[in-house]
Design a protein around this motif. Structure first.
Motif, PDB file in Angstrom:
ATOM      1  N   MET A 111       0.824  -1.391   0.007  1.00 37.27           N
ATOM      2  CA  MET A 111      -0.095  -0.105  -0.092  1.00 37.27           C
ATOM      3  C   MET A 111       0.840   1.373   0.115  1.00 37.27           C
ATOM      4  O   MET A 111       0.635   2.480  -0.843  1.00 37.27           O
ATOM      5  CB  MET A 111      -0.618   0.144   1.215  1.00 37.27           C
ATOM      6  CG  MET A 111      -2.112  -0.909   1.110  1.00 37.27           C
ATOM      7  SD  MET A 111      -3.033  -1.192   2.678  1.00 37.27           S
ATOM      8  CE  MET A 111      -3.633   0.536   2.973  1.00 37.27           C
ATOM      9  N   THR A 112       1.946   1.165   0.738  1.00 40.74           N
ATOM     10  CA  THR A 112       2.960   2.362   0.961  1.00 40.74           C
ATOM     11  C   THR A 112       3.724   2.651  -0.553  1.00 40.74           C
ATOM     12  O   THR A 112       3.569   3.829  -0.747  1.00 40.74           O
ATOM     13  CB  THR A 112       3.875   2.230   2.016  1.00 40.74           C
ATOM     14  OG1 THR A 112       2.758   2.065   3.288  1.00 40.74           O
ATOM     15  CG2 THR A 112       4.455   3.458   2.326  1.00 40.74           C
ATOM     16  N   MET A 113       4.271   1.743  -1.033  1.00 45.96           N
ATOM     17  CA  MET A 113       4.860   1.892  -2.464  1.00 45.96           C
ATOM     18  C   MET A 113       3.768   2.417  -3.377  1.00 45.96           C
ATOM     19  O   MET A 113       4.027   3.281  -4.161  1.00 45.96           O
ATOM     20  CB  MET A 113       5.486   0.585  -2.648  1.00 45.96           C
ATOM     21  CG  MET A 113       6.697   0.076  -1.779  1.00 45.96           C
ATOM     22  SD  MET A 113       7.684  -1.212  -2.543  1.00 45.96           S
ATOM     23  CE  MET A 113       7.371  -2.330  -1.157  1.00 45.96           C
ATOM     24  N   SER A 114       2.624   1.912  -3.228  1.00 41.80           N
ATOM     25  CA  SER A 114       1.519   2.671  -4.424  1.00 41.80           C
ATOM     26  C   SER A 114       1.271   3.972  -4.052  1.00 41.80           C
ATOM     27  O   SER A 114       1.342   4.697  -4.892  1.00 41.80           O
ATOM     28  CB  SER A 114       0.344   1.532  -3.917  1.00 41.80           C
ATOM     29  OG  SER A 114      -0.720   2.044  -5.126  1.00 41.80           O
ATOM     30  N   PHE A 115       0.835   4.292  -2.748  1.00 46.93           N
ATOM     31  CA  PHE A 115       0.820   5.517  -2.494  1.00 46.93           C
ATOM     32  C   PHE A 115       2.089   6.521  -2.555  1.00 46.93           C
ATOM     33  O   PHE A 115       1.884   7.534  -3.302  1.00 46.93           O
ATOM     34  CB  PHE A 115       0.537   5.605  -0.852  1.00 46.93           C
ATOM     35  CG  PHE A 115       0.494   6.963  -0.320  1.00 46.93           C
ATOM     36  CD1 PHE A 115      -0.910   7.728  -0.410  1.00 46.93           C
ATOM     37  CD2 PHE A 115       1.338   7.650   0.200  1.00 46.93           C
ATOM     38  CE1 PHE A 115      -1.136   8.968   0.085  1.00 46.93           C
ATOM     39  CE2 PHE A 115       1.051   9.180   0.766  1.00 46.93           C
ATOM     40  CZ  PHE A 115       0.114   9.453   0.581  1.00 46.93           C
TER      41      PHE A 115
END
Length: 119
Positions: A111-115
């Protein structure tokens, strides 16, 4: 002067998941041997707290600077995984416990990499 967009970290799913990870980690480390209190327990707890803390701190910055704080948060999540593997190898946590927290950390990382890619 360019208008700088701010992120309300409390509304970010990655921050909320980071808080969940901290809570889970503290529940796990509460069961560690007392002699680890100032060693692995302290290290693991501080590392987990770093995850949502860096998201919160970075949210007040420019997107470029925020991206750096997200990098630090991600780094802490990988560090946390390593420390939990060490704890598992020391028989401080069960296979079920490590699997559950590793799944949550992996979800956070994805999720963090996508964000971060959307900043």
């Amino acid at each position: 002067m360019k208008n700088r967009k701010r992120h309300n970290y409390k509304n970010l799913k990655i921050w909320s998941l980071g808080i969940e990870i901290v809570d889970d980690v503290y529940k796990i480390t509460d069961l560690f041997p007392k002699e680890e209190k100032f060693g692995l327990v302290s290290q693991i707890n501080r590392c987990s707290v770093s995850i949502p803390s860096n998201i919160a701190e970075g949210s007040s910055r420019t997107d470029k600077s925020f991206s750096h704080f997200i990098d630090v948060s991600l780094g802490s999540s990988f560090e946390l995984e390593t420390q939990l593997i060490i704890a598992f190898k020391r028989n401080y946590i069960t296979n079920t416990q490590i699997k559950k927290i590793e799944d949550k950390i992996a979800e956070f990382q994805k999720m963090t990499m996508s964000f971060q890619n959307k900043l």
